[in-house]
Design a protein around this motif. Structure first.
Motif, PDB file in Angstrom:
ATOM      1  N   GLY A   1       0.826  -1.218   0.000  1.00 10.48           N
ATOM      2  CA  GLY A   1       0.000   0.000   0.000  1.00 10.48           C
ATOM      3  C   GLY A   1       0.856   1.262   0.000  1.00 10.48           C
ATOM      4  O   GLY A   1       0.553   2.227  -0.696  1.00 10.48           O
ATOM      5  N   ARG A   2       1.946   1.250   0.760  1.00 13.52           N
ATOM      6  CA  ARG A   2       2.793   2.443   0.846  1.00 13.52           C
ATOM      7  C   ARG A   2       3.375   2.845  -0.515  1.00 13.52           C
ATOM      8  O   ARG A   2       3.510   4.018  -0.818  1.00 13.52           O
ATOM      9  N   TYR A   3       3.710   1.829  -1.298  1.00 11.28           N
ATOM     10  CA  TYR A   3       4.365   2.139  -2.584  1.00 11.28           C
ATOM     11  C   TYR A   3       3.413   2.003  -3.777  1.00 11.28           C
ATOM     12  O   TYR A   3       3.873   1.979  -4.929  1.00 11.28           O
ATOM     13  N   ALA A   4       2.129   1.921  -3.478  1.00  6.85           N
ATOM     14  CA  ALA A   4       1.156   1.760  -4.571  1.00  6.85           C
ATOM     15  C   ALA A   4       1.300   2.892  -5.579  1.00  6.85           C
ATOM     16  O   ALA A   4       1.417   4.060  -5.202  1.00  6.85           O
ATOM     17  N   GLY A   5       1.306   2.520  -6.838  1.00  7.54           N
ATOM     18  CA  GLY A   5       1.427   3.534  -7.885  1.00  7.54           C
ATOM     19  C   GLY A   5       2.875   3.841  -8.232  1.00  7.54           C
ATOM     20  O   GLY A   5       3.165   4.448  -9.262  1.00  7.54           O
ATOM     21  N   LYS A   6       3.803   3.440  -7.352  1.00  8.16           N
ATOM     22  CA  LYS A   6       5.224   3.705  -7.628  1.00  8.16           C
ATOM     23  C   LYS A   6       5.979   2.422  -7.945  1.00  8.16           C
ATOM     24  O   LYS A   6       7.040   2.444  -8.557  1.00  8.16           O
ATOM     25  N   MET A   7       5.452   1.303  -7.468  1.00  9.84           N
ATOM     26  CA  MET A   7       6.131   0.016  -7.674  1.00  9.84           C
ATOM     27  C   MET A   7       5.650  -0.548  -9.012  1.00  9.84           C
ATOM     28  O   MET A   7       4.443  -0.621  -9.246  1.00  9.84           O
ATOM     29  N   ASN A   8       6.564  -0.938  -9.866  1.00  2.00           N
ATOM     30  CA  ASN A   8       6.131  -1.504 -11.147  1.00  2.00           C
ATOM     31  C   ASN A   8       5.742  -2.966 -11.027  1.00  2.00           C
ATOM     32  O   ASN A   8       4.865  -3.432 -11.748  1.00  2.00           O
ATOM     33  N   SER A   9       6.433  -3.695 -10.144  1.00  2.49           N
ATOM     34  CA  SER A   9       5.997  -5.080  -9.963  1.00  2.49           C
ATOM     35  C   SER A   9       6.397  -5.586  -8.584  1.00  2.49           C
ATOM     36  O   SER A   9       7.324  -5.057  -7.960  1.00  2.49           O
ATOM     37  N   TRP A  10       5.681  -6.578  -8.129  1.00  2.36           N
ATOM     38  CA  TRP A  10       5.972  -7.210  -6.836  1.00  2.36           C
ATOM     39  C   TRP A  10       6.231  -8.702  -7.033  1.00  2.36           C
ATOM     40  O   TRP A  10       5.487  -9.373  -7.752  1.00  2.36           O
ATOM     41  N   ASP A  11       7.271  -9.208  -6.371  1.00  6.69           N
ATOM     42  CA  ASP A  11       7.393 -10.646  -6.166  1.00  6.69           C
ATOM     43  C   ASP A  11       6.454 -10.923  -4.989  1.00  6.69           C
ATOM     44  O   ASP A  11       6.798 -10.666  -3.834  1.00  6.69           O
ATOM     45  N   VAL A  12       5.265 -11.406  -5.291  1.00  2.84           N
ATOM     46  CA  VAL A  12       4.253 -11.521  -4.229  1.00  2.84           C
ATOM     47  C   VAL A  12       4.567 -12.703  -3.321  1.00  2.84           C
ATOM     48  O   VAL A  12       4.659 -12.569  -2.100  1.00  2.84           O
ATOM     49  N   VAL A  13       4.724 -13.864  -3.925  1.00  7.95           N
ATOM     50  CA  VAL A  13       5.082 -15.058  -3.143  1.00  7.95           C
ATOM     51  C   VAL A  13       6.413 -15.572  -3.683  1.00  7.95           C
ATOM     52  O   VAL A  13       6.606 -15.691  -4.891  1.00  7.95           O
ATOM     53  N   ASN A  14       7.319 -15.848  -2.761  1.00  9.95           N
ATOM     54  CA  ASN A  14       8.673 -16.264  -3.122  1.00  9.95           C
ATOM     55  C   ASN A  14       8.943 -17.680  -2.609  1.00  9.95           C
ATOM     56  O   ASN A  14       8.725 -17.960  -1.426  1.00  9.95           O
ATOM     57  N   GLU A  15       9.349 -18.558  -3.510  1.00 13.89           N
ATOM     58  CA  GLU A  15       9.887 -19.878  -3.130  1.00 13.89           C
ATOM     59  C   GLU A  15       8.910 -20.729  -2.314  1.00 13.89           C
ATOM     60  O   GLU A  15       9.252 -21.243  -1.251  1.00 13.89           O
ATOM     61  N   ALA A  16       7.714 -20.900  -2.837  1.00 10.04           N
ATOM     62  CA  ALA A  16       6.699 -21.701  -2.138  1.00 10.04           C
ATOM     63  C   ALA A  16       6.818 -23.190  -2.422  1.00 10.04           C
ATOM     64  O   ALA A  16       6.060 -23.987  -1.868  1.00 10.04           O
ATOM     65  N   LEU A  17       7.761 -23.568  -3.296  1.00  7.62           N
ATOM     66  CA  LEU A  17       7.803 -24.968  -3.752  1.00  7.62           C
ATOM     67  C   LEU A  17       9.025 -25.743  -3.271  1.00  7.62           C
ATOM     68  O   LEU A  17      10.118 -25.180  -3.114  1.00  7.62           O
ATOM     69  N   ASN A  18       8.815 -27.052  -3.093  1.00  5.89           N
ATOM     70  CA  ASN A  18       9.935 -27.981  -2.913  1.00  5.89           C
ATOM     71  C   ASN A  18      10.461 -28.387  -4.290  1.00  5.89           C
ATOM     72  O   ASN A  18       9.801 -28.152  -5.311  1.00  5.89           O
ATOM     73  N   GLU A  19      11.600 -29.073  -4.284  1.00  4.73           N
ATOM     74  CA  GLU A  19      12.208 -29.471  -5.566  1.00  4.73           C
ATOM     75  C   GLU A  19      11.332 -30.446  -6.366  1.00  4.73           C
ATOM     76  O   GLU A  19      11.401 -30.502  -7.580  1.00  4.73           O
ATOM     77  N   ASP A  20      10.506 -31.235  -5.661  1.00  7.15           N
ATOM     78  CA  ASP A  20       9.666 -32.199  -6.389  1.00  7.15           C
ATOM     79  C   ASP A  20       8.343 -31.582  -6.858  1.00  7.15           C
ATOM     80  O   ASP A  20       7.479 -32.289  -7.389  1.00  7.15           O
ATOM     81  N   GLY A  21       8.192 -30.305  -6.646  1.00 15.40           N
ATOM     82  CA  GLY A  21       6.991 -29.629  -7.142  1.00 15.40           C
ATOM     83  C   GLY A  21       5.848 -29.580  -6.135  1.00 15.40           C
ATOM     84  O   GLY A  21       4.806 -28.982  -6.407  1.00 15.40           O
ATOM     85  N   THR A  22       6.038 -30.211  -4.983  1.00 15.32           N
ATOM     86  CA  THR A  22       5.008 -30.094  -3.936  1.00 15.32           C
ATOM     87  C   THR A  22       5.216 -28.775  -3.205  1.00 15.32           C
ATOM     88  O   THR A  22       6.280 -28.153  -3.304  1.00 15.32           O
ATOM     89  N   LEU A  23       4.199 -28.389  -2.436  1.00 17.96           N
ATOM     90  CA  LEU A  23       4.320 -27.116  -1.730  1.00 17.96           C
ATOM     91  C   LEU A  23       5.216 -27.249  -0.500  1.00 17.96           C
ATOM     92  O   LEU A  23       5.118 -28.224   0.253  1.00 17.96           O
ATOM     93  N   ARG A  24       6.076 -26.272  -0.326  1.00 18.77           N
ATOM     94  CA  ARG A  24       6.998 -26.249   0.804  1.00 18.77           C
ATOM     95  C   ARG A  24       6.212 -26.122   2.115  1.00 18.77           C
ATOM     96  O   ARG A  24       5.295 -25.300   2.216  1.00 18.77           O
ATOM     97  N   LYS A  25       6.617 -26.920   3.102  1.00 20.75           N
ATOM     98  CA  LYS A  25       5.899 -26.868   4.379  1.00 20.75           C
ATOM     99  C   LYS A  25       6.382 -25.671   5.193  1.00 20.75           C
ATOM    100  O   LYS A  25       7.041 -25.809   6.223  1.00 20.75           O
ATOM    101  N   SER A  26       6.045 -24.500   4.715  1.00 16.10           N
ATOM    102  CA  SER A  26       6.433 -23.269   5.415  1.00 16.10           C
ATOM    103  C   SER A  26       5.402 -22.982   6.487  1.00 16.10           C
ATOM    104  O   SER A  26       4.343 -23.602   6.537  1.00 16.10           O
ATOM    105  N   VAL A  27       5.692 -21.992   7.293  1.00 13.73           N
ATOM    106  CA  VAL A  27       4.724 -21.587   8.317  1.00 13.73           C
ATOM    107  C   VAL A  27       3.408 -21.158   7.650  1.00 13.73           C
ATOM    108  O   VAL A  27       2.312 -21.401   8.182  1.00 13.73           O
ATOM    109  N   PHE A  28       3.498 -20.602   6.454  1.00 13.11           N
ATOM    110  CA  PHE A  28       2.280 -20.149   5.758  1.00 13.11           C
ATOM    111  C   PHE A  28       1.424 -21.351   5.349  1.00 13.11           C
ATOM    112  O   PHE A  28       0.216 -21.360   5.559  1.00 13.11           O
TER     113      PHE A  28
END
Ligand code: G3I
Length: 372
Positions: free
Chosen positions: A143-170
């Motif tokens: 929200g703070r940078y709305a209109g000034k940021m051209n793009s966001w990496d919204v979610v980073n590295e959610a995957l394990n190497e086998d393509g399943t979802l990483r068991k992160s806290v999220f």
């Protein structure tokens, strides 16, 4: 006397000499961003020292060569949101101003990542509390940078190497729907920014499949996703162009842009066949694993240049699908690969050396455009 008429032949000769002599950086009229202007953006990751413009030579290089920037660390939640109710926007504000004043494409990195989380998030045990953190974090930062940021990496590295979802806290507390929640929050907080899913090794088939599933689910549920970031932490010894090409095609067939968001090519031995960027992987220091402590041999310099040329040839072939190619750092001294996965090594993964001079690899990438 007509200054233009008398100096022009002299200047043209100088220009031709500079080009034919494989010119030194300071004389070269070309830059990465200018030669690739019609193809895709060329970016770099900035550290605090760059944002604060501490080193004039680095500063001139950044402005001359790059038209896109990513903050290497300062927007990670641990740094920008250190405690529950406090945010530290000082350097992030300067980062956004730097991009704005230099007319650069400004990337936000990153909103939701299991790594570099603030200590207080480690104590969260309930889905409600984590959801409150994620919601407030995205609303406040995007929200703070709305209109000034051209793009966001919204979610980073959610995957394990086998393509399943990483068991992160999220994932553990919110279930797989956290990815959609994050993208929807980001789209609302900053409707104009392009929204990306960003990960390493997603050019490899199994993990790519996982990324495709994430993207398809977001699209099927009506969420906004504009692109995928293939990080590109690769090695000169195991660069797999086939995987990379297949990924560019597969991702773009989903109707989104492909960016290479964190490109670097390690030249150092990797005896454990370690690939990617899992920051938890660490190994002991040994002299034989740091073979180029004093200098990089010409033969390896040439291999690095050839690998970069191979890669950029492929990028050019698919220029219609690629939005941006960003290097993970400005120069070899600044690269995180001097400390990962073994501390205190001397690596040479980028296009500029420790004196901020262009390497053979820089010339190889430039030559692909000017020799045509
Ligand atoms: O700022 C502190 C400093 O105060 C302290 O003295 C020092 C002691 O180790 O640490 C400093 O923080 C380090 C920080 O980089 C800034 O230099 C952290 O320990 C170190 O873990 C951190 O590493 C970063 C890493 O992400 C983890 O966040 C690297 O610089 C950064 O290049 C790397 O970038 C990631 C992308 O964000 C996501 N994809 C993979 C990529 C490479 O791992």
């Amino acid at each position: 006397m007509n200054y233009y008429k008398t100096t022009k032949p002299f200047l043209s000769t100088l220009l031709l000499c500079a080009l034919s002599l494989n010119t030194s950086f300071s004389q070269s009229p070309k830059s990465l961003k200018s030669v690739y202007q019609e193809d895709f953006l060329i970016g770099t990751a900035l550290g605090v020292e760059h944002i604060l413009e501490k080193n004039e030579k680095a500063n001139l290089l950044i402005k001359r060569e790059f038209n896109a920037i990513t903050p290497e660390n300062i927007m990670k939640s641990q740094l920008i949101h250190p405690s529950e109710k406090s945010y530290n926007f000082e350097i992030a504000d300067k980062y956004v101003d730097y991009g704005y004043k230099n007319k650069m494409y400004v990337v936000g990195h990153t909103l939701v990542w299991h790594s570099q989380l603030p200590a207080f998030v480690g104590k969260i045990k309930s889905p409600d509390s984590l959801r409150i953190f994620m919601t407030e974090h995205i609303n406040t930062v995007a929200g703070r940078y709305a209109g000034k940021m051209n793009s966001w990496d919204v979610v980073n590295e959610a995957l394990n190497e086998d393509g399943t979802l990483r068991k992160s806290v999220f994932l553990n507390l919110l279930g797989e729907g956290y990815i959609k929640e994050a993208f929807d929050l980001a789209a609302k907080a900053d409707p104009k920014a392009a929204l990306y899913y960003n990960d390493y090794n997603i050019e490899q088939p199994a993990k790519r499949k996982g990324a495709i599933e994430i993207i398809k689910k977001l699209q099927a549920s009506g969420s906004k996703i504009d692109g995928v970031g293939i990080q590109g932490h690769w090695s000169i010894n195991s660069l797999n162009l086939k995987d990379i090409e297949e990924s560019i095609i597969a991702f773009s067939q989903l109707g989104i842009k492909v960016a290479f968001t964190e490109l670097d090519l390690t030249v150092l031995p990797n005896p454990w066949d370690l690939r990617g960027a899992d920051v938890n992987q660490r190994f002991a220091e040994k002299p034989e694993l740091n073979p180029y402590k004093d200098a990089l041999p010409d033969s390896v310099q040439t291999t690095l240049a050839n690998r970069y040329a191979d890669l950029f040839k492929l990028f050019l072939k698919h220029r219609d699908k690629i939005s941006r190619v960003t290097f993970w750092g400005v120069d070899d001294r600044h690269s995180w690969l001097n400390g990962f996965p073994i501390r205190n090594r001397t690596n040479y993964p980028l296009l500029f050396d420790r004196e901020l001079e262009p390497k053979k690899a820089y010339q190889a990438v430039i030559n692909l455009k000017i020799s045509k």
